[in-house]
Scaffold this motif. Structure first.
Motif, PDB file in Angstrom:
ATOM      1  N   TRP A 279       0.822  -1.210   0.000  1.00 17.28           N
ATOM      2  CA  TRP A 279       0.000   0.000   0.000  1.00 17.28           C
ATOM      3  C   TRP A 279       0.856   1.260   0.000  1.00 17.28           C
ATOM      4  O   TRP A 279       0.587   2.198  -0.736  1.00 17.28           O
ATOM      5  CB  TRP A 279      -0.944   0.010   1.215  1.00 17.28           C
ATOM      6  CG  TRP A 279      -1.963  -1.087   1.181  1.00 17.28           C
ATOM      7  CD1 TRP A 279      -2.233  -1.936   0.144  1.00 17.28           C
ATOM      8  CD2 TRP A 279      -2.841  -1.465   2.232  1.00 17.28           C
ATOM      9  NE1 TRP A 279      -3.231  -2.812   0.504  1.00 17.28           N
ATOM     10  CE2 TRP A 279      -3.625  -2.543   1.769  1.00 17.28           C
ATOM     11  CE3 TRP A 279      -3.058  -0.998   3.520  1.00 17.28           C
ATOM     12  CZ2 TRP A 279      -4.594  -3.159   2.555  1.00 17.28           C
ATOM     13  CZ3 TRP A 279      -4.026  -1.599   4.312  1.00 17.28           C
ATOM     14  CH2 TRP A 279      -4.782  -2.677   3.828  1.00 17.28           C
TER      15      TRP A 279
ATOM     16  N   PHE B 204       2.381   2.640  -3.245  1.00 19.82           N
ATOM     17  CA  PHE B 204       1.490   3.349  -4.159  1.00 19.82           C
ATOM     18  C   PHE B 204       0.786   4.525  -3.489  1.00 19.82           C
ATOM     19  O   PHE B 204       0.090   5.283  -4.141  1.00 19.82           O
ATOM     20  CB  PHE B 204       0.428   2.385  -4.722  1.00 19.82           C
ATOM     21  CG  PHE B 204       1.002   1.324  -5.617  1.00 19.82           C
ATOM     22  CD1 PHE B 204       1.137   1.547  -6.977  1.00 19.82           C
ATOM     23  CD2 PHE B 204       1.430   0.122  -5.095  1.00 19.82           C
ATOM     24  CE1 PHE B 204       1.675   0.578  -7.802  1.00 19.82           C
ATOM     25  CE2 PHE B 204       1.966  -0.862  -5.917  1.00 19.82           C
ATOM     26  CZ  PHE B 204       2.099  -0.626  -7.282  1.00 19.82           C
ATOM     27  N   GLY B 205       0.945   4.661  -2.165  1.00 21.34           N
ATOM     28  CA  GLY B 205       0.294   5.739  -1.438  1.00 21.34           C
ATOM     29  C   GLY B 205      -1.205   5.577  -1.356  1.00 21.34           C
ATOM     30  O   GLY B 205      -1.934   6.549  -1.197  1.00 21.34           O
ATOM     31  N   MET B 206      -1.655   4.356  -1.469  1.00 21.59           N
ATOM     32  CA  MET B 206      -3.099   4.127  -1.413  1.00 21.59           C
ATOM     33  C   MET B 206      -3.410   2.692  -1.013  1.00 21.59           C
ATOM     34  O   MET B 206      -2.554   1.803  -1.085  1.00 21.59           O
ATOM     35  CB  MET B 206      -3.758   4.456  -2.750  1.00 21.59           C
ATOM     36  CG  MET B 206      -3.280   3.639  -3.928  1.00 21.59           C
ATOM     37  SD  MET B 206      -4.038   4.188  -5.478  1.00 21.59           S
ATOM     38  CE  MET B 206      -3.174   5.738  -5.738  1.00 21.59           C
ATOM     39  N   LEU B 207      -4.607   2.519  -0.594  1.00 22.03           N
ATOM     40  CA  LEU B 207      -5.123   1.196  -0.264  1.00 22.03           C
ATOM     41  C   LEU B 207      -5.508   0.515  -1.578  1.00 22.03           C
ATOM     42  O   LEU B 207      -6.111   1.145  -2.447  1.00 22.03           O
ATOM     43  CB  LEU B 207      -6.330   1.394   0.649  1.00 22.03           C
ATOM     44  CG  LEU B 207      -7.099   0.229   1.204  1.00 22.03           C
ATOM     45  CD1 LEU B 207      -7.737   0.667   2.527  1.00 22.03           C
ATOM     46  CD2 LEU B 207      -8.186  -0.185   0.249  1.00 22.03           C
TER      47      LEU B 207
ATOM     48  N   ILE C 108      -7.859   8.021   3.988  1.00 24.98           N
ATOM     49  CA  ILE C 108      -8.346   7.094   2.968  1.00 24.98           C
ATOM     50  C   ILE C 108      -9.771   6.679   3.332  1.00 24.98           C
ATOM     51  O   ILE C 108     -10.002   6.094   4.399  1.00 24.98           O
ATOM     52  CB  ILE C 108      -7.418   5.885   2.851  1.00 24.98           C
ATOM     53  CG1 ILE C 108      -6.065   6.366   2.295  1.00 24.98           C
ATOM     54  CG2 ILE C 108      -8.028   4.812   1.962  1.00 24.98           C
ATOM     55  CD1 ILE C 108      -5.077   5.292   2.022  1.00 24.98           C
TER      56      ILE C 108
ATOM     57  N   GLY D 230      -6.779   1.401  -6.721  1.00 25.90           N
ATOM     58  CA  GLY D 230      -6.607   1.777  -5.324  1.00 25.90           C
ATOM     59  C   GLY D 230      -7.409   2.989  -4.919  1.00 25.90           C
ATOM     60  O   GLY D 230      -7.978   3.697  -5.755  1.00 25.90           O
ATOM     61  N   ILE D 231      -7.448   3.212  -3.610  1.00 28.63           N
ATOM     62  CA  ILE D 231      -8.152   4.352  -3.026  1.00 28.63           C
ATOM     63  C   ILE D 231      -7.130   5.187  -2.265  1.00 28.63           C
ATOM     64  O   ILE D 231      -6.507   4.694  -1.319  1.00 28.63           O
ATOM     65  CB  ILE D 231      -9.256   3.901  -2.057  1.00 28.63           C
ATOM     66  CG1 ILE D 231     -10.188   2.887  -2.718  1.00 28.63           C
ATOM     67  CG2 ILE D 231     -10.042   5.107  -1.543  1.00 28.63           C
ATOM     68  CD1 ILE D 231     -11.120   2.180  -1.726  1.00 28.63           C
ATOM     69  N   ALA D 232      -6.932   6.436  -2.694  1.00 31.82           N
ATOM     70  CA  ALA D 232      -6.067   7.375  -1.990  1.00 31.82           C
ATOM     71  C   ALA D 232      -6.951   8.386  -1.256  1.00 31.82           C
ATOM     72  O   ALA D 232      -8.175   8.260  -1.242  1.00 31.82           O
ATOM     73  CB  ALA D 232      -5.138   8.060  -2.978  1.00 31.82           C
ATOM     74  N   THR D 233      -6.316   9.386  -0.651  1.00 32.68           N
ATOM     75  CA  THR D 233      -7.085  10.373   0.112  1.00 32.68           C
ATOM     76  C   THR D 233      -7.898  11.281  -0.792  1.00 32.68           C
ATOM     77  O   THR D 233      -8.868  11.887  -0.342  1.00 32.68           O
ATOM     78  CB  THR D 233      -6.152  11.245   0.968  1.00 32.68           C
ATOM     79  OG1 THR D 233      -5.263  11.970   0.094  1.00 32.68           O
ATOM     80  CG2 THR D 233      -5.339  10.389   1.934  1.00 32.68           C
TER      81      THR D 233
ATOM     82  N   LEU E 245      -8.465   4.538   6.882  1.00 35.16           N
ATOM     83  CA  LEU E 245      -7.060   4.587   7.293  1.00 35.16           C
ATOM     84  C   LEU E 245      -6.561   6.015   7.199  1.00 35.16           C
ATOM     85  O   LEU E 245      -7.094   6.816   6.419  1.00 35.16           O
ATOM     86  CB  LEU E 245      -6.192   3.752   6.330  1.00 35.16           C
ATOM     87  CG  LEU E 245      -6.355   2.243   6.283  1.00 35.16           C
ATOM     88  CD1 LEU E 245      -5.540   1.696   5.122  1.00 35.16           C
ATOM     89  CD2 LEU E 245      -5.873   1.616   7.592  1.00 35.16           C
TER      90      LEU E 245
ATOM     91  N   VAL F  54      -1.538   6.546   3.541  1.00 36.11           N
ATOM     92  CA  VAL F  54      -0.443   5.563   3.610  1.00 36.11           C
ATOM     93  C   VAL F  54       0.659   5.960   2.640  1.00 36.11           C
ATOM     94  O   VAL F  54       0.449   6.763   1.747  1.00 36.11           O
ATOM     95  CB  VAL F  54      -0.924   4.141   3.272  1.00 36.11           C
ATOM     96  CG1 VAL F  54      -1.875   3.644   4.321  1.00 36.11           C
ATOM     97  CG2 VAL F  54      -1.572   4.081   1.891  1.00 36.11           C
TER      98      VAL F  54
END
Lengths: 159, 145
Positions: free
Chosen positions: A102, A105-108, B74, B113-116, B142, B145
């Protein structure tokens, strides 16, 4: 200015900005809440569950991808706890990719569910929900006996 | 008449409760609205159709971002995917985006993916034309990250 709150015996409506809550022509899309609805988004818990099982392989990096469905020699059933209810709530589980990647890539990262990968993978038992737990038996590789690590987004809904 | 709305005192707490249709507030075990419970609130919602122009003769490359106002964390987000068969898969079937590299090498997949502040999709797929449907909720999963 619109009156956005209607509260009378057995009825509560909150309308969106610019909409009058007492307008009989109000559509569901004009409302934030209507006591006649069957579900309004009430949640008991929501979060990320990260598997604590050991890894079968060291972390590696692919330029355009990341590893999912890591193998593990651990066999214990995963459990996600939530505040105890007096009914079995509806639960949403969304599978995630390996959490070690994670931060790269700076993300979930979302991922396919391990179970659908191939017919050589079977879950030890069905996933079940109780008054206070989501119980997730592991996916097992029929060929070599390895189990699979699994991380999830979980949403426990008030319905 | 069934009492469904209570603004005031209940079970030692002050607040607002609404029970489901047909259920009395005194006996309800779940609530349509409760000031003691959290609710899902939508932050952003939409759809994006990706029509790829780059292929490697077998797979089409899809790369795009779905930005939303930065939440500083997130958030919970759900994504549905519609591919060539016309059906919307939810949760999305992401296996078409994966590559199995062989025994001992594991399975890699493209980034979804999911970022802020965005949902990101970067990957290869056998379909040229894919539509994503997404909803972002104001619920922290979260820290960044």
């Amino acid at each position: 200015m619109a009156d956005r709150l209607l509260m009378e015996a057995g009825k509560l409506i909150v309308s969106k900005e610019g909409k009058d809550a007492s307008d009989p022509a109000l559509t569901p899309g004009d409302m934030m809440f209507n006591s006649d609805w069957l579900f309004s988004g009430t949640i008991i818990a929501a979060g990320v569950h990260v598997d604590t099982a050991s890894y079968g392989f060291a972390k590696s990096f692919a330029e355009d991808g990341f590893r999912v469905n890591e193998g593990t020699s651990d066999t214990y059933t995963q459990v996600i706890n939530f505040p105890e209810q007096n009914y079995v709530p509806t639960v949403l589980l969304i599978p995630l990719g390996d959490s070690r990647y994670w931060s790269d890539f700076g993300m979930l990262l979302l991922a396919p569910g391990a179970f659908s990968a191939t017919t050589s993978l079977v879950r030890d038992a069905p996933i079940t929900v109780t008054y206070s737990q989501i119980i997730i038996p592991r996916v097992r590789n029929v060929g070599n006996g390895w189990r699979t690590r699994e991380d999830f987004i979980y949403v426990v809904m008030g319905m | 008449m069934t009492e469904r709305i209570r603004l005031g005192h209940k079970d030692g707490e002050h607040g607002l409760w609404v029970s489901p249709p047909g259920v009395d507030i005194a006996t309800a075990n779940r609530f349509l609205l409760s000031s003691a419970a959290d609710m899902l609130k939508i932050h952003a919602q939409g759809e994006y159709r990706s029509i790829s122009t780059l292929d490697d003769s077998v797979y089409w490359k899809h790369e795009f971002e779905l930005p939303f106002p930065d939440l500083g964390y997130i958030p919970l987000a759900i994504v549905g995917v519609k591919q060539g068969n016309g059906e919307v898969n939810f949760p999305p079937n992401l296996w078409p985006f994966t590559q199995y590299l062989g025994v001992g090498l594991g399975t890699y997949m493209s980034v979804i993916g999911i970022a802020t502040d965005r949902i990101k999709v970067y990957g290869w797929n056998s379909d040229k034309d894919i539509t994503f449907y997404y909803t972002v909720f104001r619920h922290k999963l979260l820290d960044g990250v």
